[in-house]
Design an enzyme around this catalytic site. Structure first.
Site, PDB file in Angstrom:
ATOM      1  N   HIS A  77       0.824  -1.168   0.057  1.00  0.00           N
ATOM      2  CA  HIS A  77      -0.063  -0.005  -0.148  1.00  0.00           C
ATOM      3  C   HIS A  77       0.620   1.217   0.018  1.00  0.00           C
ATOM      4  O   HIS A  77       0.753   2.000   1.003  1.00  0.00           O
ATOM      5  CB  HIS A  77      -0.887   0.100   1.181  1.00  0.00           C
ATOM      6  CG  HIS A  77      -2.028  -1.443   1.227  1.00  0.00           C
ATOM      7  ND1 HIS A  77      -2.678  -1.570   2.271  1.00  0.00           N
ATOM      8  CD2 HIS A  77      -2.054  -2.254   0.218  1.00  0.00           C
ATOM      9  CE1 HIS A  77      -3.205  -2.730   2.017  1.00  0.00           C
ATOM     10  NE2 HIS A  77      -2.727  -3.097   0.724  1.00  0.00           N
TER      11      HIS A  77
ATOM     12  N   TYR B 152      -8.687 -10.881   4.032  1.00  0.00           N
ATOM     13  CA  TYR B 152      -8.441 -11.713   2.925  1.00  0.00           C
ATOM     14  C   TYR B 152      -8.516 -13.353   3.639  1.00  0.00           C
ATOM     15  O   TYR B 152      -8.890 -14.223   2.832  1.00  0.00           O
ATOM     16  CB  TYR B 152      -6.838 -11.712   2.780  1.00  0.00           C
ATOM     17  CG  TYR B 152      -6.381 -10.572   1.705  1.00  0.00           C
ATOM     18  CD1 TYR B 152      -5.438  -9.723   2.248  1.00  0.00           C
ATOM     19  CD2 TYR B 152      -6.919 -10.478   0.688  1.00  0.00           C
ATOM     20  CE1 TYR B 152      -5.141  -8.478   1.407  1.00  0.00           C
ATOM     21  CE2 TYR B 152      -6.789  -9.372  -0.078  1.00  0.00           C
ATOM     22  CZ  TYR B 152      -5.639  -8.411   0.415  1.00  0.00           C
ATOM     23  OH  TYR B 152      -5.202  -7.124  -0.496  1.00  0.00           O
TER      24      TYR B 152
END
Lengths: 154, 375
Positions: free
Chosen positions: B156, B271
């Site tokens: 990120h 996830y």
């Protein structure tokens, strides 16, 4: 003696935040009033795998998925992967340098480019130990930082 | 009789509940249809991860490779630009977006975002650099912004760059894998859209210039990892898209000082399949223009402003890394009303741009840059 104990307690409390992030454990040697930090890499498989698990979620999971399943046709599986067990050095090389070109894993062919993850050598060892011992994989021999350092790109 | 009915009913509920998918479902979504209207022509071959691109006045492409190269390409010739900043190629990080200055004709300047190790701490964060392009060399390199603190996380970094018509540069930085620490905190970098003057100074009308300890360059916050940004030429608004976690990628209309909610509200989950939050909306936080379930992993975004593709004019193109197609999102009154997949199966789409010539160019990982062609 009291001041010394308080110093040790303070130091271990302060080091707690660091420990969660760092792949190394810090030991404190006190010489007179000077604190020295020494890096000691923990060599037990369990601790390496724990660090490896954290690296896996940061660097590997987006493609190889949380259970090492990969994505059919695109990213090869790591769970019960024949490539991992039969080509362990090549696998370490992939994690260290990235991998391009076609490979066969469990009878399927894959040809996506794996970008170089950018891990330090000790991190490559840790994540390899995690992958090699997760999701039905077993590899009792520990991969070490020294071993990773000696593997060249070719 | 009654007992066995209840037993059966109970077992039925348990057994059918067990197989439930953890992923959220989106009710009344706009279905995506496949369009065969467009094909492509490979115009820049042999690129690995072409992350950002722009177009020089002489028609050359200016391209960043994630691994750290800045390349100029024209007529089959690839030139490496010397003096590019050293990048921390770590996980998703490396050399990211590149844009010519809006005043390129006079200042010959480029703006580049990249993962940088500048600073004392181990690891890196995203930086914005301005430099002059002299021949095949970058000079007068100035780091206009370096986010802090450095960390060794690979996730990120963002990042995209755009300019408005008032001499401001906007750029995005992802939350660096620290979702509970960075994006909601305006005293910290990461998970933000930033706005600076072209020389790197802080605009006096930035939303948080009066707030103690705030990072004054912040324009909006509560973002996760924005890798698409463009200006809607019809309205002048900045639109951004960002990666969600597992599900919950979003398109957002960026408003000054607004909070886009990550991770307090999200349409996605972890996830691993566990919930992040049970909140999808919250007062004081913005809702997306559109969100994707499941994730398409969006990278690259362009409004079609010109007239080279009449059906697409005024609409939005978004690249999908995960599904390897170019998505066309048709807009009516600022809402997405139709979705099509173009160039299905082309490859992991990394960037989408409209060139000054009005044509759309798409960068594809492991391939190169293609030009969108009407068949």
């Amino acid at each position: 003696m009291l001041y010394f104990s308080l110093l040790i307690i303070a130091a271990s409390v302060l080091s707690q935040g660091e420990k969660k992030q760092s792949p190394h454990f810090y030991t404190y040697n006190y010489k007179k009033s000077i604190v020295h930090l020494e890096k000691v890499q923990d060599t037990t498989l369990q601790n390496s795998m724990k660090r490896g698990a954290s690296l896996y979620s940061d660097f590997c999971m987006q493609c190889h998925m949380a259970e090492g399943t990969g994505v059919a046709g695109t990213f090869p599986p790591l769970a019960k992967s024949d490539y991992l067990t039969e080509k362990t050095i090549k696998s370490i090389k992939a994690v260290k340098y990235g991998l391009q070109g076609k490979i066969m894993v469990n009878g399927e062919s894959y040809q996506s480019a794996m970008p170089k993850p950018g891990l330090y050598d000790d991190e490559v060892a840790d994540v390899m130990n995690y992958i090699l011992n997760s999701w039905g994989n077993e590899h009792s021999e520990i991969i070490t930082e020294e071993q990773v350092s000696s593997i060249e790109q070719e | 009789m009654k007992n066995s009915f209840f037993l059966f009913f109970f077992l039925f509920c348990v057994l059918t509940a067990c197989g439930q998918d953890a992923d959220h479902k989106k009710k009344h979504d706009i279905p995506i249809t496949k369009s065969d209207t467009y094909g492509y022509e490979l115009v820049v071959p042999d690129l690995n991860i072409p992350w950002g691109m722009d177009f020089m006045p002489d028609g050359s492409f200016l391209i960043t490779e994630k691994s750290g190269e800045l390349i100029r390409y024209k007529n089959g010739q690839k030139t490496l630009i010397k003096g590019a900043p050293e990048v921390y190629a770590r996980g998703q990080g490396g050399m990211l977006d590149v844009r010519l200055s809006p005043n390129y004709a006079s200042d010959k300047s480029l703006y580049i975002t990249y993962s940088s190790t500048e600073g004392d701490a181990k690891g890196g964060h995203t930086a914005l650099m301005k430099a002059t392009l002299e021949g095949d060399q970058l000079t007068n390199k100035k780091v206009l912004y370096k986010a802090t603190p450095n960390t060794t996380k690979g996730q990120h970094w963002g990042s995209r760059i755009v300019f408005d018509n008032n001499n401001h540069v906007y750029f995005t930085i992802g939350e660096r894998g620290e979702r509970d620490v960075n994006p909601q905190d305006i005293t910290r970098d990461g998970g933000k859209v930033y706005r600076l003057n072209l020389d790197g100074s802080i605009p006096k009308d930035n939303p948080f210039v009066d707030q103690a300890d705030a990072k004054e360059a912040i324009w909006s916050y509560g973002h996760r990892n924005p890798q698409g940004m463009d200006i809607n030429a019809n309205t002048g608004d900045i639109w951004v898209h960002e990666h969600g976690p597992r599900g919950g990628d979003e398109i957002n209309l960026i408003k000054k000082g607004a909070n886009y909610g990550w991770p307090v509200i999200t349409y996605g989950i972890n996830y691993s399949g566990t919930e992040i939050t049970d909140e999808r909306k919250k007062e004081g936080m913005e809702q997306p223009v559109y969100y994707w379930l499941p994730s398409i992993a969006p990278s690259g975004m362009a409004f079609v402003n010109g007239d080279k593709y009449p059906d697409l004019a005024g609409n939005l193109l978004v690249g999908s890394l995960k599904f390897q197609y170019l998505e066309a999102d048709y807009l009516e009154n600022g809402k997405v009303t139709k979705r099509e997949k173009l160039l299905d199966g082309l490859g992991r789409i990394r960037d989408v741009n409209e060139a000054p010539d009005g044509f759309i160019y798409v960068s594809v990982e492991g391939k190169g840059i293609v030009k969108l062609i009407t068949k």
